[in-house]
Design a protein around this motif. Structure first.
Motif, mmCIF file in Angstrom:
data_model
loop_
_atom_site.group_PDB
_atom_site.id
_atom_site.type_symbol
_atom_site.label_atom_id
_atom_site.label_comp_id
_atom_site.label_asym_id
_atom_site.label_seq_id
_atom_site.Cartn_x
_atom_site.Cartn_y
_atom_site.Cartn_z
ATOM 1 N N SER A 1 17.217 -0.153 2.684
ATOM 2 C CA SER A 1 17.433 0.336 1.338
ATOM 3 C C SER A 1 16.463 1.446 0.653
ATOM 4 O O SER A 1 16.925 1.987 0.085
ATOM 5 C CB SER A 1 18.780 -0.853 0.835
ATOM 6 N N TYR A 2 15.477 0.863 0.457
ATOM 7 C CA TYR A 2 14.815 1.265 -0.592
ATOM 8 C C TYR A 2 13.512 1.445 0.818
ATOM 9 O O TYR A 2 12.914 0.254 -0.133
ATOM 10 C CB TYR A 2 14.668 1.161 -1.803
ATOM 11 N N GLN A 3 12.258 2.250 -0.043
ATOM 12 C CA GLN A 3 11.045 1.775 0.884
ATOM 13 C C GLN A 3 10.557 3.493 0.650
ATOM 14 O O GLN A 3 10.385 4.473 0.209
ATOM 15 C CB GLN A 3 11.216 2.855 2.251
ATOM 16 N N ILE A 4 9.155 2.835 0.607
ATOM 17 C CA ILE A 4 7.852 3.589 -0.372
ATOM 18 C C ILE A 4 6.789 3.896 1.027
ATOM 19 O O ILE A 4 6.095 1.878 1.280
ATOM 20 C CB ILE A 4 6.937 3.119 -1.178
ATOM 21 N N LEU A 5 6.733 4.594 1.647
ATOM 22 C CA LEU A 5 5.292 4.762 2.704
ATOM 23 C C LEU A 5 4.319 4.895 1.679
ATOM 24 O O LEU A 5 3.673 5.809 0.886
ATOM 25 C CB LEU A 5 5.591 5.946 3.115
ATOM 26 N N LEU A 6 2.900 4.849 2.238
ATOM 27 C CA LEU A 6 1.712 4.699 1.131
ATOM 28 C C LEU A 6 0.112 5.208 2.003
ATOM 29 O O LEU A 6 0.869 4.668 3.302
ATOM 30 C CB LEU A 6 1.404 3.465 0.185
ATOM 31 N N GLY A 7 -0.061 6.039 1.032
ATOM 32 C CA GLY A 7 -1.530 7.035 2.075
ATOM 33 C C GLY A 7 -1.889 7.361 0.617
ATOM 34 O O GLY A 7 -1.907 6.947 -0.711
ATOM 35 N N GLU A 8 -3.411 7.653 1.025
ATOM 36 C CA GLU A 8 -4.033 8.961 0.385
ATOM 37 C C GLU A 8 -4.191 9.513 -0.093
ATOM 38 O O GLU A 8 -3.335 10.679 -0.377
ATOM 39 C CB GLU A 8 -5.277 9.002 1.009
ATOM 40 N N LYS A 9 -3.336 10.018 -1.786
ATOM 41 C CA LYS A 9 -3.165 10.952 -2.941
ATOM 42 C C LYS A 9 -2.261 10.912 -2.563
ATOM 43 O O LYS A 9 -1.683 12.044 -3.079
ATOM 44 C CB LYS A 9 -4.509 11.528 -1.987
ATOM 45 N N LYS A 10 -0.904 10.122 -1.821
ATOM 46 C CA LYS A 10 0.243 11.000 -2.115
ATOM 47 C C LYS A 10 1.141 8.855 -1.722
ATOM 48 O O LYS A 10 0.850 9.144 -0.925
ATOM 49 C CB LYS A 10 0.757 11.688 -1.264
ATOM 50 N N TYR A 11 2.790 9.241 -1.857
ATOM 51 C CA TYR A 11 2.762 8.599 -0.869
ATOM 52 C C TYR A 11 4.072 9.106 -1.263
ATOM 53 O O TYR A 11 4.619 10.560 -1.502
ATOM 54 C CB TYR A 11 3.166 7.329 -1.796
ATOM 55 N N PHE A 12 5.863 8.634 -0.225
ATOM 56 C CA PHE A 12 6.606 9.337 0.565
ATOM 57 C C PHE A 12 7.601 7.719 -0.115
ATOM 58 O O PHE A 12 7.202 6.813 -0.267
ATOM 59 C CB PHE A 12 6.497 9.399 1.453
ATOM 60 N N VAL A 13 8.915 8.180 -0.944
ATOM 61 C CA VAL A 13 10.127 7.149 -0.985
ATOM 62 C C VAL A 13 10.994 7.552 -0.774
ATOM 63 O O VAL A 13 11.326 8.682 -0.750
ATOM 64 C CB VAL A 13 10.510 7.059 -2.784
ATOM 65 N N SER A 14 11.768 7.331 -0.090
ATOM 66 C CA SER A 14 13.338 7.027 0.498
ATOM 67 C C SER A 14 14.358 6.125 -0.693
ATOM 68 O O SER A 14 13.735 4.683 0.054
ATOM 69 C CB SER A 14 13.280 6.877 1.812
#
Length: 382
Positions: free
Chosen positions: A164-177
């Motif tokens: 239902s909810y997910q955060i993709l983590l990375g360097e200097k940014k991230y992606f939320v859905s």
């Protein structure tokens, strides 16, 4: 419902947290997604008399008429409107807040707010990106360090049955859905960069500059992004399901609900003075990580209603609004702090994981703290 929610990196879950358990413990049902425009239409059609809402002109200033006589608001077109109470729910760059706190020229004036950029077209968004830097310095707002791309994609996500909810983590940014309901996905791509940046205008060679940038920033094949990081393919799944026109961009600003001031009146009643009060982003703009901007605004409205329904004479309004302000300011400050801290920690996740003990400590504390945070958010005492 009881789907997965958590932090995700390099093809695996780093942290998972239960969202339905704390809700049930608080006596609340599982989440039901209702679009804000739908809620607005329900309220306009069934909650207030026809013709009450006017959207043709914004408030420029107001005058407290004193002694329980109410307030006179002057609109940009010169119209004067009278009422017992004026509630400034006009966004992070609130004109009502500017006048209420004597912030001076240039501290307010336009009401576009929200991480998705509202209904702005790209041309207006480019102009506002530059103007906002000047306004923020006068309005005592903090640039978060992030620019945000966002869209609501009409797309059945590949993991919709489980997540239902997910955060993709990375360097200097991230992606939320997050699941937007009705086979739609709301997503946010937060990238750390200086304020005031704008996207290139479309050309014959590149008619979709926002999509082009996002595909490079969250590349899931080959050498990955500019820093050599290969992202999980889910980010591009949602980006590619969105059109250039549906993707909105804006720099994210927030501001402390608790004011840095020696003014006794503002310390005792941070969001209210006389018959005028602030609510929503005008009072406590926050990062979108916890999805609490609209939620805290709704709580504001509930508390305002609870306070105002006890009024027996208009002379009692200032005391009632002051109490509303004091009740709400601590809770919203805590929520805003969680959102701000979470955003800063997420974007530095890769760096933390390179430091012995710190990375595992962060993951452990996130796992342990999320149930408490969710219980706090679900607490109906506000």
């Amino acid at each position: 419902g009881n789907k997965l929610a958590g932090l995700y990196d390099a093809g695996d879950w780093l942290v998972r947290f239960d969202t339905i358990g704390p809700a049930l413990e608080a006596g609340l049902p599982a989440t039901v997604v209702v679009d804000r425009p739908v809620i607005q239409q329900i309220m306009i059609k069934h909650g207030i008399p026809e013709g009450t809402v006017r959207i043709s002109s914004r408030i420029e200033t107001f005058e407290d008429l004193g002694d329980g006589q109410g307030v006179c608001a002057t609109l940009k077109d010169g119209t004067k409107a009278y009422g017992d109470v004026l509630v400034g729910a006009d966004g992070v760059w609130s004109q009502i807040r500017k006048v209420l706190h004597n912030l001076g020229d240039g501290a307010g004036g336009f009401a576009a707010s929200g991480a998705a950029g509202g209904a702005l077209d790209d041309a207006e968004a480019r102009k506002l990106a530059r103007d906002t830097i000047k306004i923020a310095s006068k309005a005592d707002r903090r640039y978060s360090g992030f620019t945000c791309y966002a869209a609501l994609a009409s797309h059945r996500a590949s993991n919709i049955e489980d997540v239902s909810y997910q955060i993709l983590l990375g360097e200097k940014k991230y992606f939320v859905s997050t699941d937007g309901g009705g086979e739609r996905q709301q997503w946010f791509a937060l990238i750390r960069e200086p304020a005031g940046g704008v996207d290139l205008e479309p050309t014959a060679e590149d008619p979709h500059p926002k999509l082009t940038r996002l595909r490079n920033e969250f590349a899931c094949t080959g050498k990955g992004d500019a820093d050599g990081n290969v992202w999980d393919a889910f980010g591009l799944e949602l980006i590619n399901a969105s059109s250039e026109e549906d993707i909105k961009r804006r720099d994210l600003y927030d501001g402390a609900p608790l004011l840095a001031t020696l003014d006794t009146q503002r310390l005792l009643s941070p969001w209210a003075k006389g018959p005028v009060a602030l609510c929503g982003d005008a009072a406590h703009p926050m990062m979108p990580n916890l999805g609490q901007g609209g939620c805290q605004s709704t709580e504001d409205a509930y508390r305002l209603g609870e306070e105002l329904k006890t009024i027996t004479h208009t002379k009692d309004i200032p005391a009632s609004l002051g109490n509303y302000s004091r009740v709400r300011v601590i809770r919203t400050a805590i929520v805003q702090g969680f959102a701000q801290l979470g955003s800063d920690l997420l974007v530095d996740f890769d760096l933390m994981m390179t430091i012995p003990l710190l990375g595992p400590f962060f993951l452990t504390m996130t796992q342990l703290s999320m149930p408490w945070i969710l219980r706090f958010l679900y607490t109906p005492e506000f």
